[in-house]
Design a protein around this motif. Structure first.
Motif, PDB file in Angstrom:
ATOM      1  N   VAL A   1       0.927  -1.266  -0.114  1.00 16.68           N
ATOM      2  CA  VAL A   1      -0.058  -0.138  -0.203  1.00 16.68           C
ATOM      3  C   VAL A   1       0.846   1.332  -0.044  1.00 16.68           C
ATOM      4  O   VAL A   1       1.646   1.425   1.087  1.00 16.68           O
ATOM      5  CB  VAL A   1      -0.960   0.087   1.223  1.00 16.68           C
ATOM      6  N   ILE A   2       0.745   2.115  -1.040  1.00 15.80           N
ATOM      7  CA  ILE A   2       1.546   3.277  -1.294  1.00 15.80           C
ATOM      8  C   ILE A   2       0.667   4.480  -1.160  1.00 15.80           C
ATOM      9  O   ILE A   2      -0.305   4.550  -1.764  1.00 15.80           O
ATOM     10  CB  ILE A   2       2.261   3.276  -2.644  1.00 15.80           C
ATOM     11  N   ASP A   3       1.168   5.352  -0.305  1.00 16.57           N
ATOM     12  CA  ASP A   3       0.544   6.849   0.056  1.00 16.57           C
ATOM     13  C   ASP A   3       1.720   7.763  -0.449  1.00 16.57           C
ATOM     14  O   ASP A   3       2.461   7.922   0.452  1.00 16.57           O
ATOM     15  CB  ASP A   3      -0.070   7.148   1.202  1.00 16.57           C
ATOM     16  N   ARG A   4       1.788   8.324  -1.518  1.00 15.91           N
ATOM     17  CA  ARG A   4       2.790   9.213  -2.194  1.00 15.91           C
ATOM     18  C   ARG A   4       4.182   8.626  -1.929  1.00 15.91           C
ATOM     19  O   ARG A   4       4.341   7.720  -2.945  1.00 15.91           O
ATOM     20  CB  ARG A   4       2.892  10.630  -1.284  1.00 15.91           C
ATOM     21  N   ASP A   5       5.055   8.801  -1.177  1.00 14.34           N
ATOM     22  CA  ASP A   5       6.408   8.262  -0.770  1.00 14.34           C
ATOM     23  C   ASP A   5       6.346   7.131   0.068  1.00 14.34           C
ATOM     24  O   ASP A   5       7.601   6.942   0.691  1.00 14.34           O
ATOM     25  CB  ASP A   5       7.581   9.041  -0.961  1.00 14.34           C
ATOM     26  N   ARG A   6       5.468   6.752   0.972  1.00 18.34           N
ATOM     27  CA  ARG A   6       5.588   6.008   2.004  1.00 18.34           C
ATOM     28  C   ARG A   6       4.753   4.754   1.848  1.00 18.34           C
ATOM     29  O   ARG A   6       3.726   4.676   1.052  1.00 18.34           O
ATOM     30  CB  ARG A   6       4.714   6.826   3.189  1.00 18.34           C
ATOM     31  N   PHE A   7       5.195   3.770   2.880  1.00 20.93           N
ATOM     32  CA  PHE A   7       4.548   2.365   2.601  1.00 20.93           C
ATOM     33  C   PHE A   7       3.900   1.880   3.830  1.00 20.93           C
ATOM     34  O   PHE A   7       4.413   2.097   4.648  1.00 20.93           O
ATOM     35  CB  PHE A   7       5.733   1.237   2.414  1.00 20.93           C
ATOM     36  N   LEU A   8       2.630   1.306   3.914  1.00 18.85           N
ATOM     37  CA  LEU A   8       2.204   0.859   4.931  1.00 18.85           C
ATOM     38  C   LEU A   8       2.447  -0.424   5.295  1.00 18.85           C
ATOM     39  O   LEU A   8       2.571  -1.340   4.832  1.00 18.85           O
ATOM     40  CB  LEU A   8       0.488   0.627   4.850  1.00 18.85           C
ATOM     41  N   LEU A   9       3.143  -0.489   6.400  1.00 18.23           N
ATOM     42  CA  LEU A   9       3.650  -1.691   7.391  1.00 18.23           C
ATOM     43  C   LEU A   9       3.001  -1.896   8.480  1.00 18.23           C
ATOM     44  O   LEU A   9       2.654  -1.144   9.375  1.00 18.23           O
ATOM     45  CB  LEU A   9       5.107  -1.618   7.607  1.00 18.23           C
ATOM     46  N   VAL A  10       2.820  -3.348   8.971  1.00 19.41           N
ATOM     47  CA  VAL A  10       2.342  -3.589  10.287  1.00 19.41           C
ATOM     48  C   VAL A  10       3.417  -4.214  11.216  1.00 19.41           C
ATOM     49  O   VAL A  10       4.289  -4.776  10.451  1.00 19.41           O
ATOM     50  CB  VAL A  10       1.141  -4.544  10.258  1.00 19.41           C
ATOM     51  N   GLU A  11       3.390  -3.684  12.164  1.00 23.90           N
ATOM     52  CA  GLU A  11       4.467  -4.262  13.313  1.00 23.90           C
ATOM     53  C   GLU A  11       3.737  -5.210  14.042  1.00 23.90           C
ATOM     54  O   GLU A  11       2.733  -5.261  14.545  1.00 23.90           O
ATOM     55  CB  GLU A  11       4.842  -3.235  14.131  1.00 23.90           C
ATOM     56  N   GLU A  12       4.507  -6.364  14.008  1.00 24.77           N
ATOM     57  CA  GLU A  12       3.957  -7.623  14.790  1.00 24.77           C
ATOM     58  C   GLU A  12       4.838  -8.449  15.660  1.00 24.77           C
ATOM     59  O   GLU A  12       6.151  -8.306  15.536  1.00 24.77           O
ATOM     60  CB  GLU A  12       3.310  -8.591  13.818  1.00 24.77           C
ATOM     61  N   ARG A  13       4.365  -9.177  16.700  1.00 27.75           N
ATOM     62  CA  ARG A  13       5.386  -9.921  17.322  1.00 27.75           C
ATOM     63  C   ARG A  13       6.140 -11.049  16.468  1.00 27.75           C
ATOM     64  O   ARG A  13       5.255 -11.502  15.613  1.00 27.75           O
ATOM     65  CB  ARG A  13       4.506 -10.772  18.313  1.00 27.75           C
ATOM     66  N   ASP A  14       7.209 -11.512  16.564  1.00 25.03           N
ATOM     67  CA  ASP A  14       8.074 -12.182  15.717  1.00 25.03           C
ATOM     68  C   ASP A  14       7.658 -13.835  16.191  1.00 25.03           C
ATOM     69  O   ASP A  14       7.913 -14.293  17.213  1.00 25.03           O
ATOM     70  CB  ASP A  14       9.606 -12.135  16.108  1.00 25.03           C
ATOM     71  N   ARG A  15       6.760 -14.206  15.171  1.00 26.78           N
ATOM     72  CA  ARG A  15       6.334 -15.557  15.373  1.00 26.78           C
ATOM     73  C   ARG A  15       7.551 -16.516  15.405  1.00 26.78           C
ATOM     74  O   ARG A  15       7.301 -17.823  16.029  1.00 26.78           O
ATOM     75  CB  ARG A  15       5.279 -16.062  14.463  1.00 26.78           C
ATOM     76  N   MET A  16       8.646 -16.605  14.688  1.00 23.40           N
ATOM     77  CA  MET A  16       9.583 -17.409  14.583  1.00 23.40           C
ATOM     78  C   MET A  16      10.342 -17.226  16.108  1.00 23.40           C
ATOM     79  O   MET A  16      11.294 -18.479  16.104  1.00 23.40           O
ATOM     80  CB  MET A  16      10.552 -17.144  13.485  1.00 23.40           C
ATOM     81  N   ASN A  17      10.394 -16.399  16.685  1.00 25.48           N
ATOM     82  CA  ASN A  17      11.023 -16.091  17.823  1.00 25.48           C
ATOM     83  C   ASN A  17      10.104 -15.591  19.340  1.00 25.48           C
ATOM     84  O   ASN A  17      10.289 -14.411  19.361  1.00 25.48           O
ATOM     85  CB  ASN A  17      12.385 -15.313  17.780  1.00 25.48           C
ATOM     86  N   THR A  18       9.362 -16.736  19.517  1.00 24.20           N
ATOM     87  CA  THR A  18       8.254 -16.442  20.476  1.00 24.20           C
ATOM     88  C   THR A  18       8.843 -15.982  21.566  1.00 24.20           C
ATOM     89  O   THR A  18       8.245 -15.302  22.474  1.00 24.20           O
ATOM     90  CB  THR A  18       7.473 -17.612  20.566  1.00 24.20           C
ATOM     91  N   ALA A  19      10.273 -16.262  21.966  1.00 17.94           N
ATOM     92  CA  ALA A  19      10.844 -15.901  23.340  1.00 17.94           C
ATOM     93  C   ALA A  19      11.544 -14.456  23.599  1.00 17.94           C
ATOM     94  O   ALA A  19      11.470 -13.842  24.488  1.00 17.94           O
ATOM     95  CB  ALA A  19      11.827 -16.824  23.853  1.00 17.94           C
ATOM     96  N   SER A  20      11.286 -13.729  22.245  1.00 18.35           N
ATOM     97  CA  SER A  20      11.779 -12.843  22.115  1.00 18.35           C
ATOM     98  C   SER A  20      10.696 -11.530  22.343  1.00 18.35           C
ATOM     99  O   SER A  20       9.540 -11.880  21.917  1.00 18.35           O
ATOM    100  CB  SER A  20      12.670 -12.389  20.909  1.00 18.35           C
ATOM    101  N   SER A  21      11.226 -10.240  22.772  1.00 17.05           N
ATOM    102  CA  SER A  21      10.052  -9.206  22.630  1.00 17.05           C
ATOM    103  C   SER A  21      10.188  -8.267  21.612  1.00 17.05           C
ATOM    104  O   SER A  21       9.578  -7.284  21.216  1.00 17.05           O
ATOM    105  CB  SER A  21      10.234  -8.176  23.980  1.00 17.05           C
TER     106      SER A  21
END
Length: 156
Positions: A14-34
């Motif tokens: 998803v592009i708005d001018r020169d920016r991109f929409l990203l979601v921040e999520e917990r790392d599912r591959m490293n569940t012990a990490s914050s």
């Protein structure tokens, strides 16, 4: 003999001018990490759902944004570190409006990032997979395919 079952997913650049929409999520591959990682709004195709319906649903659930599709970037095939093979159908989109602040479980936020910020996340290994940066670069360098490329006989 075991059956090969790739995971079918969708993603939206998803592009708005020169920016991109990203979601921040917990790392599912490293569940012990914050530590959190960043991804495009993306997720699995559900039973009896078209690819186009899936990308709209996933983007709304993960980011709270309604989108308009601009085209199809392509099929990206990637094997994750856990040996799961993903077939990710990726779409180019523009934002319409943010309609919700309630995001899927595991998503800690959704924001807009410049290409320089995405590249910084890539250098610090904060992108969920190599697909994230690749999709953005492809969206900037290539023309998307028309949505009519997808011929879904189950969802006319």
């Amino acid at each position: 003999m075991s059956r090969f079952l790739p995971h079918v997913t969708v993603a939206a650049v998803v592009i708005d001018r020169d920016r991109f929409l990203l979601v921040e999520e917990r790392d599912r591959m490293n569940t012990a990490s914050s530590i959190t990682v960043f991804n495009q709004p993306a997720g699995h195709l559900e039973a009896d759902e078209s690819l186009i319906d899936a990308v709209h649903r996933e983007t709304l659930e993960e980011s709270g944004w309604e989108i308009a599709l601009e085209g199809y970037l392509g099929l990206y095939i990637n094997t994750a570190p856990n040996d799961v093979v993903y077939h990710s159908h990726t779409f180019l989109a523009r934002p319409i409006r943010q309609v919700s602040q309630t995001l899927d479980d595991g998503i800690t936020g959704a924001n807009w990032y410049s290409l320089a910020q995405v590249e910084r996340l890539e250098r610090t290994h904060r992108l969920r997979s190599p697909l994230v940066a690749r999709r953005i670069r492809d969206a900037l360098e290539e023309r998307p395919y028309p949505l009519t490329l997808i011929r879904d006989l189950n969802h006319p």
